[in-house]
Each structure stands twice: as C-alpha cells, then as structure tokens.
Design a protein around this motif. Sequence first.
Motif, PDB file in Angstrom:
ATOM      1  N   THR A 134       0.849  -1.185   0.000  1.00  0.00           N
ATOM      2  CA  THR A 134       0.000   0.000   0.000  1.00  0.00           C
ATOM      3  C   THR A 134       0.883   1.232   0.000  1.00  0.00           C
ATOM      4  O   THR A 134       1.799   1.352   0.818  1.00  0.00           O
ATOM      5  CB  THR A 134      -0.915   0.018   1.236  1.00  0.00           C
ATOM      6  OG1 THR A 134      -1.689  -1.184   1.242  1.00  0.00           O
ATOM      7  CG2 THR A 134      -1.853   1.216   1.213  1.00  0.00           C
ATOM      8  N   TYR A 171      -1.566  -2.217  -4.112  1.00  0.00           N
ATOM      9  CA  TYR A 171      -1.025  -2.781  -5.345  1.00  0.00           C
ATOM     10  C   TYR A 171      -0.679  -4.244  -5.128  1.00  0.00           C
ATOM     11  O   TYR A 171      -0.216  -4.632  -4.057  1.00  0.00           O
ATOM     12  CB  TYR A 171       0.256  -2.054  -5.769  1.00  0.00           C
ATOM     13  CG  TYR A 171       0.081  -0.596  -6.027  1.00  0.00           C
ATOM     14  CD1 TYR A 171      -0.358  -0.134  -7.258  1.00  0.00           C
ATOM     15  CD2 TYR A 171       0.365   0.339  -5.037  1.00  0.00           C
ATOM     16  CE1 TYR A 171      -0.512   1.229  -7.503  1.00  0.00           C
ATOM     17  CE2 TYR A 171       0.212   1.701  -5.275  1.00  0.00           C
ATOM     18  CZ  TYR A 171      -0.231   2.133  -6.508  1.00  0.00           C
ATOM     19  OH  TYR A 171      -0.387   3.468  -6.734  1.00  0.00           O
ATOM     20  N   VAL A 203       1.912  -6.908  -6.320  1.00  0.00           N
ATOM     21  CA  VAL A 203       3.237  -6.939  -6.945  1.00  0.00           C
ATOM     22  C   VAL A 203       3.327  -8.168  -7.844  1.00  0.00           C
ATOM     23  O   VAL A 203       3.197  -9.304  -7.390  1.00  0.00           O
ATOM     24  CB  VAL A 203       4.363  -6.956  -5.894  1.00  0.00           C
ATOM     25  CG1 VAL A 203       5.724  -7.033  -6.556  1.00  0.00           C
ATOM     26  CG2 VAL A 203       4.268  -5.733  -4.991  1.00  0.00           C
ATOM     27  N   VAL A 212       0.189  -5.388 -15.553  1.00  0.00           N
ATOM     28  CA  VAL A 212       0.938  -4.352 -14.832  1.00  0.00           C
ATOM     29  C   VAL A 212       0.533  -2.971 -15.353  1.00  0.00           C
ATOM     30  O   VAL A 212       0.534  -2.724 -16.544  1.00  0.00           O
ATOM     31  CB  VAL A 212       2.466  -4.562 -14.986  1.00  0.00           C
ATOM     32  CG1 VAL A 212       3.243  -3.343 -14.546  1.00  0.00           C
ATOM     33  CG2 VAL A 212       2.904  -5.772 -14.193  1.00  0.00           C
ATOM     34  N   ASP A 213       0.132  -2.089 -14.429  1.00  0.00           N
ATOM     35  CA  ASP A 213      -0.233  -0.737 -14.816  1.00  0.00           C
ATOM     36  C   ASP A 213       0.566   0.327 -14.072  1.00  0.00           C
ATOM     37  O   ASP A 213       0.458   1.506 -14.356  1.00  0.00           O
ATOM     38  CB  ASP A 213      -1.730  -0.492 -14.625  1.00  0.00           C
ATOM     39  CG  ASP A 213      -2.199  -0.739 -13.196  1.00  0.00           C
ATOM     40  OD1 ASP A 213      -1.368  -0.857 -12.292  1.00  0.00           O
ATOM     41  OD2 ASP A 213      -3.420  -0.824 -12.998  1.00  0.00           O
ATOM     42  N   THR A 214       1.387  -0.111 -13.110  1.00  0.00           N
ATOM     43  CA  THR A 214       2.159   0.827 -12.294  1.00  0.00           C
ATOM     44  C   THR A 214       3.533   0.248 -11.998  1.00  0.00           C
ATOM     45  O   THR A 214       3.661  -0.951 -11.742  1.00  0.00           O
ATOM     46  CB  THR A 214       1.432   1.082 -10.952  1.00  0.00           C
ATOM     47  OG1 THR A 214       0.108   1.542 -11.225  1.00  0.00           O
ATOM     48  CG2 THR A 214       2.155   2.101 -10.100  1.00  0.00           C
ATOM     49  N   CYS A 231       3.614  -3.554 -10.692  1.00  0.00           N
ATOM     50  CA  CYS A 231       2.397  -3.767  -9.916  1.00  0.00           C
ATOM     51  C   CYS A 231       1.116  -3.596 -10.724  1.00  0.00           C
ATOM     52  O   CYS A 231       1.078  -2.863 -11.707  1.00  0.00           O
ATOM     53  CB  CYS A 231       2.334  -2.761  -8.769  1.00  0.00           C
ATOM     54  SG  CYS A 231       3.778  -2.789  -7.696  1.00  0.00           S
ATOM     55  N   GLU A 232       0.075  -4.247 -10.225  1.00  0.00           N
ATOM     56  CA  GLU A 232      -1.286  -4.075 -10.717  1.00  0.00           C
ATOM     57  C   GLU A 232      -2.065  -3.379  -9.599  1.00  0.00           C
ATOM     58  O   GLU A 232      -2.024  -3.815  -8.445  1.00  0.00           O
ATOM     59  CB  GLU A 232      -1.905  -5.427 -11.023  1.00  0.00           C
ATOM     60  CG  GLU A 232      -3.345  -5.366 -11.421  1.00  0.00           C
ATOM     61  CD  GLU A 232      -3.957  -6.743 -11.590  1.00  0.00           C
ATOM     62  OE1 GLU A 232      -5.169  -6.784 -11.842  1.00  0.00           O
ATOM     63  OE2 GLU A 232      -3.255  -7.759 -11.448  1.00  0.00           O
ATOM     64  N   THR A 233      -2.759  -2.306  -9.928  1.00  0.00           N
ATOM     65  CA  THR A 233      -3.544  -1.586  -8.936  1.00  0.00           C
ATOM     66  C   THR A 233      -4.750  -2.430  -8.541  1.00  0.00           C
ATOM     67  O   THR A 233      -5.468  -2.946  -9.396  1.00  0.00           O
ATOM     68  CB  THR A 233      -4.027  -0.240  -9.504  1.00  0.00           C
ATOM     69  OG1 THR A 233      -2.887   0.493  -9.955  1.00  0.00           O
ATOM     70  CG2 THR A 233      -4.762   0.571  -8.457  1.00  0.00           C
TER      71      THR A 233
END
Length: 64
Positions: free
Chosen positions: A6, A12, A14, A39-41, A52-54
């Motif tokens: 967080t 997120y 990982v 993965v968007d971040t 990471c994926e939110t």
Amino acid sequence: MKKLVTVNDVMYFVRGTVSAEVAETSGGTEELKKRYKDVDTVLRNGDTYYFCETVQEAEFIDRK
C-alpha cells in the motif's frame, strides 16, 4: 512472489521485481512492463523496481 503493498492509501499487487541496474540495461521500465501481465504501475524503492497491478476498490452491501 505474491505480495500486496500500500502506497498513499492505494493497494497494489506486486507481479514482479527487477533491480534498477537490470531495468536500465533492458530498455527501461516501459519495456519491462510489457513482460508482466496486467501491470499498470511501476514503483521504486531504493534500487528495486516493483511491477504492480492496482487493486480496484469495491463497495458492497451485506444482505441477510
């Protein structure tokens, strides 16, 4: 590796980690993002990048 983190009240999931040195010699984080599903971040802590994926927030109502 399955891990939740967080940051600033956003959670997120990982998907993977890569050292900053590897990321810089592999075409950068945008190129590496394509290798991980959903993965968007990309987060960085020290010399490690976290792909990471939110985690989406959802509201629900308990029904009895």
